[in-house]
Every structure is written in C-alpha cells, then in structure tokens.
Design a protein around this motif. Structure first.
Motif, PDB file in Angstrom:
ATOM      1  N   GLY A  86      50.965  20.523   7.364  1.00  0.00           N
ATOM      2  CA  GLY A  86      51.636  21.597   8.092  1.00  0.00           C
ATOM      3  C   GLY A  86      52.638  21.075   9.093  1.00  0.00           C
ATOM      4  N   TYR A  87      52.308  19.949   9.699  1.00  0.00           N
ATOM      5  CA  TYR A  87      53.202  19.323  10.684  1.00  0.00           C
ATOM      6  C   TYR A  87      54.492  18.845  10.018  1.00  0.00           C
ATOM      7  CZ  TYR A  87      54.615  15.794  14.178  1.00  0.00           C
ATOM      8  OH  TYR A  87      55.312  15.047  15.087  1.00  0.00           O
ATOM      9  N   LEU A  88      54.345  18.170   8.866  1.00  0.00           N
ATOM     10  CA  LEU A  88      55.524  17.665   8.167  1.00  0.00           C
ATOM     11  C   LEU A  88      56.323  18.791   7.533  1.00  0.00           C
ATOM     12  CD1 LEU A  88      53.972  14.514   6.489  1.00  0.00           C
ATOM     13  CD2 LEU A  88      55.543  14.575   8.410  1.00  0.00           C
ATOM     14  N   GLY A  89      55.659  19.888   7.187  1.00  0.00           N
ATOM     15  CA  GLY A  89      56.350  21.053   6.644  1.00  0.00           C
ATOM     16  C   GLY A  89      56.968  21.926   7.710  1.00  0.00           C
ATOM     17  N   ARG A  90      56.854  21.505   8.975  1.00  0.00           N
ATOM     18  CA  ARG A  90      57.442  22.221  10.113  1.00  0.00           C
ATOM     19  C   ARG A  90      56.992  23.684  10.162  1.00  0.00           C
ATOM     20  NH1 ARG A  90      61.753  19.829  12.528  1.00  0.00           N
ATOM     21  NH2 ARG A  90      62.740  21.807  12.977  1.00  0.00           N
ATOM     22  N   GLU A  91      55.695  23.898   9.831  1.00  0.00           N
ATOM     23  CA  GLU A  91      55.176  25.265   9.810  1.00  0.00           C
ATOM     24  C   GLU A  91      55.138  25.880  11.207  1.00  0.00           C
ATOM     25  OE1 GLU A  91      51.411  25.190   7.844  1.00  0.00           O
ATOM     26  OE2 GLU A  91      52.257  24.628   5.897  1.00  0.00           O
TER      27      GLU A  91
END
Length: 930
Positions: free
Chosen positions: A244-249
């Motif tokens: 989620g962090y890398l997907g900029r959620e």
C-alpha cells in the motif's frame, strides 16, 4: 557529483561535434570540449531550481545524482559498445535505477532516451525503427513502474496473506516464497535464453534482476518499522502495508488520459479488500475504494480541468486561464487552453525561464503581473509583459534577494547549442530532446495539476533543466566559431570560453548566491524549539502541517530537545496506525488514552462518524463527552449504528451537545490554571450544527476527553479547535495555545512573557550576519511576530506596559529589519502588513514611541509603493482615491471599468488602502487605537 557527471556528459556530446574522423584531438579541440563541459555544468550548478534542491533536506538532489549517473553511464556504454563485455554498463544502469527507486521515480524517465541510444548504436536507423524504439522505451518504463515496482510487492503481499491466514505459516513466509519463486523463474529463463542463444532476452533478464536487487533496498523500510521507532510513518512493518505504501494508497488519485471535468464528481468503486497485520494473522479492514474516472457524464480524453474541490479556488483558476464564464461547462478547447496556459505555461515554462532568463521575486505566483513571474532584466521585454517594473514596491524588487536578472543569456546560449546539435548530430539531438521532454512536459501531462497549487513546483522539472544545461555547454562551440570568423585569430577559442563563463555561470552565481545561501539560517529548528519550549512538562502538542511537524520531530529525535512532549500530527490523526502509536511510550512521553480500542478504529472503521438522533439523548442537554464516545460511538450496539444501502455500518454520535468535566484539584495542582482564574466546572462543546466528524477530529476529542486534565494539551494553531468550538477555552503561552478551563482568557501573561524573554530563538546564529528569509520563512517569522504582538497587547491591557515594551523590543533586537522588514508586500491578502499592523497596535498600547515611529514608517512606505504600483497598471490620470472607489464597486459586484492587470489586485488595492487609512488615523490620535 551530479555536476561532475553532467560535465562528463557534455564533454561526450561536445567531442562528437568537435572531433574529426580518424584524426586525434589537438590541444585547441580538447580545450573547447572541456570548456563546453565547464560552461554547461556550472550553469546548472547555479540554476535556481537545482541549487535550491541541492541545499534542501529533500529527495531531489539525490534523485538528480542518479539521473546524471544513469545518463552518463549510457553515454559511456555508447563509446564502448563495440568492445567485449560492454553490456555490463547496461546492467549497471538498471541496478542504479533500482537503487534510485528508493529515492524518487524521476530516474525511470531516462529509459526512452537510453533505448534510443541503444537503437542508434546497435541498429541501422530508419524512421519506422526509431518510432518503434521510442514505443519500446515507453513500454519498458510502464512495465517497470506498474509491474516491477508495484505489482511484485502487491503479489508478494497477497502470497503472504494466503500463507499466514490459510496455511498458518508465520509472517513473511509468503513474501519470501514469492520472491524465491520469482528468482527460480528468472534463473530458468536465463538458462533457456543461454541455451537458445537469445542474447537480447538474456540481457533483459540480467537487467531486470539487478533492478530488483537495487529495489530490494526498500526492505529497509520494513526492517525500520519493525523496530518501532519514535517516528514510524505509515507503519510499514509487513508486506501488505509495504504494498500500500509503494502504491501510494495514502495519497489522492487523479485522471491522466481519460476522466471528467470539474463539473462532475467521479464515483468510487470497490477495488479489493484491505488487510492489516494483527496478532498472528491478517485481518480484513474493509474495502479498498478507487476513483472511477471513466464513468461520469463529462468524461473524455485528456481531462485537464478535473478537480471539483474548491478549497484553493480551483474553479476560479480554471476560468481565469480559459476565459470561461461562471456557469459554463468546459469544452475540449477549454481543457487544451488550461493545459497550455496554466499547466505547461504557468507551471512549467515559467519555471524553465526562472532558471535561464531571470526571476521577478520569491512571492508565490498565481497568474498576476506582480508575483514570481520570469523576467529578463531587459526593460522593454519585462515592461511589455508585466507593466512598468520600475514601479514595483522595493520590498519585492531591489530588496528581494530572489529578484534575479540574467538578461536571457543562459537561455540564448542554450538555444544556440540546441540548434547546433540539431544541425550536426541529429541522433544525439533526438536523444537529448526525448530526455528533455520526458523530464519536462511529460511530467506536466502526468501530474495533471489542478488550479492554484499550494506551493511552487519547479523542483519536479529539474531533469529537463539538466538537459538544457547540456545545450548551454554545446552553445559555446557556436560562440567560438562565430568569434573565429570575426577575429580570425587562434585566441578566439579562449575568448569564447571566457565570454561564455562570464556571461552565463558567473552571472548566474552573482545574481543567485544571496537567495540560495542557507548558511547562518536556523529558523526551522528555532521555530520548533519555540513551540516545544512554550509547552509545559509532559505536554501533548497537536501540530497541523508538515512545516511544523518535521522540524519538531527533528529537534526531538536528533537534538534531544524536550523529549517529554508528545507531538501529535492532526493531519494524519485519521490513520489507525498513527492513533495506535499513541498507546505506547515514546522517548520520555507517556502513553495516551484514545478511548477506542485498536479493533474499533482499524482500517476504515469510524473514518466518518455521523450525528443522528439517538434514543435517550436530549439535543438541548450537555452530555459527558468521554461517556458518549466510550459507550455510544465506540459501541457496535444496533441502536447506536445505522446500516447503509451497501450494507456498511455507520457509527453515530448523538445529535446533541457535549461537556468535558473539570477536576479543579488537578488543574490547580498541575498549573493549568493561575491564581485569580475563574475556573469552569466543565467545558461545553456544541457540535449540534455538524452532520459528521472525520476520524482525526474524533480522535482529537477522544484524547481531550480521556485526558481528564492530567497532561497539558497544547496546539501550534487554534484553527482545529475553532472548528470544534473549543478555541474560547485556549490561551497562549508563547507560540502554543493551551487548553484551559477558563473562558476567553487569551494569554497566560506570566508564562508567555517568561517563555519569550528567556527561551525563544529567531532563526539565525548571529544577529550581526544577514540571513535570507524566503516567502515560507517569512510566513513562519510572521507567526512569531504575531505571537509577540498578542502577548504584548495582553500585557499592556493588564497594565504591564513595561513588560509589553520588553517583549516588542526583544523581537526588534533579535530580528533585523533588513532581513525581515515590518512593511513588505505579500501575496496573501497583504498578510505580512496586516500582522505588522497588529505589532504596531501593540506598540501603541505599550506606548513604545521609538518602535511606533520605526514600524509606522516601514509599513506606510510599502503600502504607498503598492498603491502607486497598482495605479501604474491602469490609467495614469486616475487618482488613488478613484482607483480605490472603482475597486470597491467591483468588489461589491456593482460593476465598473478597470484594466485586467488591476482587476487581479482588487483585494490588495482595498487592503492596502484600508491599512494606510488605519495607520494615518493612529498617527493622528492614539485614542483611536485604544
């Protein structure tokens, strides 16, 4: 190192322009090549945007380094491409790209240019082949961005959920298995490629492998988070949260190629389930909702005017840059107009010209003729574009260190180099042009910025300015050739180098040194110290924005200042991971009771709590806030919840008023109240006009309610409290506002006076040296100035005029007017002069005649210069009073004629006039202020 690799890259291209086939370089040619590298690299060194990034604690300097390193490495490969083992450079490039992902994604935009270099070197170029190579470069960029960066970790997270929840294995088992499986697939594919002698496939697999190895540094994020440090943003302690962090959620989404206009609000659609780590398994925390940009009535290709929020007056921006009338629906023509005039023009080309033509001042620009335009320093050009520049107020021209005049010289030299490379080395020109486009206009298209951005965004485009610096360097060759034709002497080489160095990098350094020099500046840490030192022992301090918070964290974690204070960031207080972090002791700060259990606020639970009628609650009575939150809002009892049409459960707050009881013994013993205070039995919170509360407000109220006055609760700003009706129960103790059971007691005179006089710092090491405060610094300094004014006013109104004068004169002694004048033009409704006028009012109340004279002169001079400037934008025969009359008529909507440049300053015209009248009234009679 960025500049070093740029120097080498320029010399690579210059050599190709200078050297002749089958002839060794002579000394004159070597000198020309090295001079090109020096001119271009030094020009970029002293360019406004890169220099700012280079001395700022941010990611952009390191990102520029990786971009420079990768591009240089590809040029290195190009020179060695015919040698054995040259392709190791390509693998090295992808490894560096993998490392750079942990810094910033800008590096990926070099891929199309790199692919073109590879194509031109390894294949016989054709138009069709070049187009295909370009498409492949874009495809590889997309694959790395979407698959290797996001999908691999997302799939690994899904594996981990399955392995933990369904197979009963420990955390990270599925994560490790996925990457072992991926490694096995890659090894098999490599052996297959070797067996079949598919060299391109083999090279691609090795490149992907090393990119993943570089990317693996992101594991440090999980390792760090598992150590539970004091600052643990997003709590990335497991593969699912890492995905989620890398997907900029945590950030908002926006349309790029297809979406609606601002006249529609895009719906949300379900995009899977959200999971969070809990005890020995992953638990479902609700749905992941994604904006459905495609399914609105106004959806179309290339949507540019998409943001229908109006918190920054975005809709005014759309109309201003497209000439749309209120009520009009945007057309495709309007979208293109907004893209060209605002996104590409104002938010990119203006920044480009800042760096290579000149800069007007450091006020954030919103499209008017006064603030932060590019200028050249050539009068007839600047006056034609923006009006008579000699009439600008001195505080934003000669006295503004960001007023930089480059006379278009870097721009012209760069255009000359661009034309030269286009004419003689078309392939190299195409490579540079692609890199220039992808790090410039392509980012403009991708970011799709909505109207009136909260800050200047020039740092996003430094990659394209980097490429232009290459052309600046190559431009020296054209200057040398011109001088050779004119002078017909061997010294033309040296004359060209000297002329270009003086006309571009030396001029840029001379103009921009003073506004990029950060030596002696300590404002960020000093202001954080002022906040912390304004807090009582063991306080809870609510901060409201990044520019406050990061400095507070730095001061506590690095310098060890006031580790007893718990900083709570209101803007991220809606995240369950952040609320849960308050349950633990950090440094010397005890845990905080937030009423709700981790399960009750997990994921999207209670993201929004609605007000509704609840049986047993009278809307006219005040109920104990702690009991209501604990027994009603925290409950899953059906009588305290409602079900939506989608089956979701909404939790409720009774549609009534709330009270926070006061334990008088506690507040007297811990210094919350002072002798002589009228102590309330309870604080009354009237939220009956609200329809709902977001989780951050709910969490804030829960901390206040559960605290029961045991710990001091302070705020860096009282804005959040004003929204909840609690601002009347706060009082100032320096730079902070402390919650107190005393109504409308604005300032704690004793504590505030001591804090200011003994503990405050003011943003520089030595009062004898000058410091450049840019616009954001000045806004922070104005907060400090306002705090002094408020405390001085309170002291003076309490009959303590001598202490009031001490406070005012202490500020005046610590903050040089040369660095931070009392009167200064600003772009936010004259905010600077308004706060300075409040400081002047404090001077009148304190009867400080010396400061009255000094502050009045400074403010009045600036206001008069402002009005003269606004007048110069219109009819010179119109008096100031007539201009103000027309502006007021337009402000009231009654109509009137005024030039477009003046119309954009209506609010500034009126505020300047009103402030000037106020100052003149105060001068005539001090009784007016009293």
């Amino acid at each position: 190192f960025t500049i070093l690799f740029l120097f080498w890259s320029i010399t690579h291209f210059a050599r190709k322009l200078v050297e002749k086939k089958n002839e060794p370089l002579n000394n004159q040619q070597v000198f020309t090549i090295l001079s090109c590298g020096a001119v271009g690299a030094l020009a970029y060194t002293f360019s406004d945007s890169f220099w700012y990034s280079a001395v700022e604690g941010e990611v952009y300097a390191l990102s520029s380094f990786f971009t420079a390193l990768v591009f240089w490495s590809m040029l290195k490969w190009e020179r060695q491409a015919d040698q054995p083992h040259s392709d190791r450079w390509l693998i090295f490039i992808f490894y560096m790209m993998g490392l750079s992902i942990g810094v910033h994604l800008l590096n990926l935009l070099t891929i199309p240019a790199i692919i073109m270099i590879y194509y031109f070197k390894r294949y016989q170029p054709t138009v069709g082949g070049a187009i295909l190579a370009f498409i492949i470069g874009c495809f590889i960029t997309g694959v790395i961005q979407k698959f290797l960066i996001q999908s691999t970790v997302k799939m690994a997270g899904s594996f981990d959920v399955y392995f933990v929840n369904d197979l009963g294995l420990p955390f990270y088992a599925g994560f490790a298995f996925f990457f072992l499986l991926l490694a096995a697939v890659i090894v098999w594919a490599m052996r297959y490629a070797a067996k079949k002698k598919y060299q391109s496939m083999k090279l691609a697999l090795w490149s992907m492998t090393f990119l993943l190895l570089g990317y693996s540094t992101y594991l440090s994020t999980m390792i760090r988070s598992n150590a539970d440090p004091a600052v643990d943003m997003f709590n990335v302690d497991n593969p699912v949260s890492l995905a989620g962090y890398l997907g900029r959620e945590q950030y908002n989404d926006w349309p790029i190629l297809y979406g609606p206009d601002f006249t529609d609000r895009a719906p949300y659609i379900e995009n899977g389930a959200s999971y969070a780590k809990y005890e020995d398994r992953y638990v479902n925390t609700g749905k992941i909702m994604k904006t459905d940009w495609a399914n609105t009535p106004s959806s179309h290709l290339f949507p540019r005017m998409w943001d229908n929020n109006d918190d920054r007056q975005q809709q005014e921006c759309y109309r201003r840059f497209t000439a749309m009338e209120p009520g009009d629906s945007p057309t495709m023509k309007d979208n293109i107009s907004y893209f060209t005039r605002y996104q590409a023009g104002w938010m990119y080309l203006r920044y480009f010209m800042w760096n290579f033509a000149g800069k007007q001042n450091d006020l954030q620009g919103f499209g008017n003729a006064r603030d932060s335009n590019w200028v050249s320093g050539i009068s007839f050009i600047d006056n034609t574009l923006y009006g008579n520049q000699t009439q600008l107020p001195q505080t934003i021209k000669e006295h503004n260190k960001s007023h930089n005049k480059l006379y278009l010289l870097p721009f012209l030299l760069g255009v000359t180099g661009l034309a030269l490379q286009y004419k003689r080395k078309r392939k190299d020109f195409l490579v540079n042009l692609l890199l220039f486009f992808f790090t410039g206009l392509a980012i403009v298209i991708y970011l799709n910025q909505s109207g009136y951005q909260p800050r200047e965004r020039d740092y996003a485009y430094v990659g394209s300015f980097y490429v232009f610096a290459i052309w600046i360097g190559l431009g020296m060759i054209a200057v040398k050739e011109l001088l050779q034709r004119v002078m017909k002497l061997p010294v033309a080489n040296y004359a060209a180098a000297g002329l270009c160095v003086l006309a571009v990098p030396v001029l840029m350094a001379n103009q921009e040194w003073d506004d990029h020099d950060r030596s002696n500046k300590t404002l960020a840490a000093d202001m954080a110290r002022d906040y912390l030192q304004s807090c009582p022992a063991n306080a809870i301090l609510f901060s409201s924005e990044d520019n406050d918070t990061y400095a507070l964290w730095y001061l506590q974690e690095v310098e060890g200042v006031r580790p007893d204070v718990r900083v709570v960031v209101n803007t991220i207080f809606s995240a369950d991971w952040y609320i849960n972090q308050l349950r633990y002791k950090i440094n010397k700060s005890d845990p905080i009771d937030v009423i709700f259990t981790p399960e009750q606020i997990r994921g999207s639970n209670r993201d929004v709590v609605y007000f509704d009628k609840v049986n047993g609650f009278d809307s006219n009575k005040y109920y104990d806030l702690f009991q209501v939150l604990k027994n009603v809002t925290a409950s899953d009892n059906p009588q305290y919840t409602r079900q939506t049409e989608d089956g979701d459960i909404m939790h409720l707050l009774p549609q009534c008023k709330f009270s926070i009881p006061v334990d008088t013994t506690i507040v007297k013993n811990n210094g919350t109240v002072q002798p002589g205070d009228t102590i309330l039995n309870e604080l009354q919170v009237d939220l009956s006009s609200k329809r709902y509360l977001f989780k951050n407000d709910l969490a804030l109220l829960s901390v206040i309610a559960a605290n029961n006055w045991r710990r001091p609760i302070c705020f860096t700003s009282d804005r959040a409290l004003a929204d909840l009706g609690l601002d009347k129960y706060t009082r100032q103790e320096g730079m902070t506002y402390r919650l107190a059971p005393v109504e409308n007691s604005r300032v704690n005179n004793e504590v505030a006076y001591k804090n200011i006089m003994e503990k405050f710092r003011y943003g520089k090491v030595s009062s004898k040296k000058t410091v450049y405060y840019d616009e954001e610094n000045r806004r922070r300094m104005n907060y400090i100035r306002l705090a002094h004014a408020q405390v001085a006013i309170s002291l003076a109104q309490s009959g303590r005029k001598e202490q009031a004068r001490n406070v005012l004169e202490h500020f005046d002694e610590q903050v040089s007017e040369k660095d931070f004048p009392y009167g200064m033009t600003s772009n936010r409704g004259n905010q600077h002069n308004i706060i300075a006028s409040e400081f002047l009012r404090a001077c009148y109340l304190a009867d400080d005649k010396m400061l009255i004279k000094k502050v009045t002169a400074s403010i009045k001079k600036d206001l008069q210069e402002q009005l003269r400037y606004y007048q110069s934008l219109g009819d010179e025969n119109m008096t100031t009073e007539q201009m103000v009359t027309v502006a007021y008529s337009l402000f009231q909507g009654k109509g009137g004629e005024m030039p477009a440049r003046q119309i954009s300053f209506i609010n500034d015209i009126l505020s300047s006039w009103q402030l000037l009248q106020q100052l003149e009234e105060w001068e005539k009679s001090q009784q007016k202020i009293l």
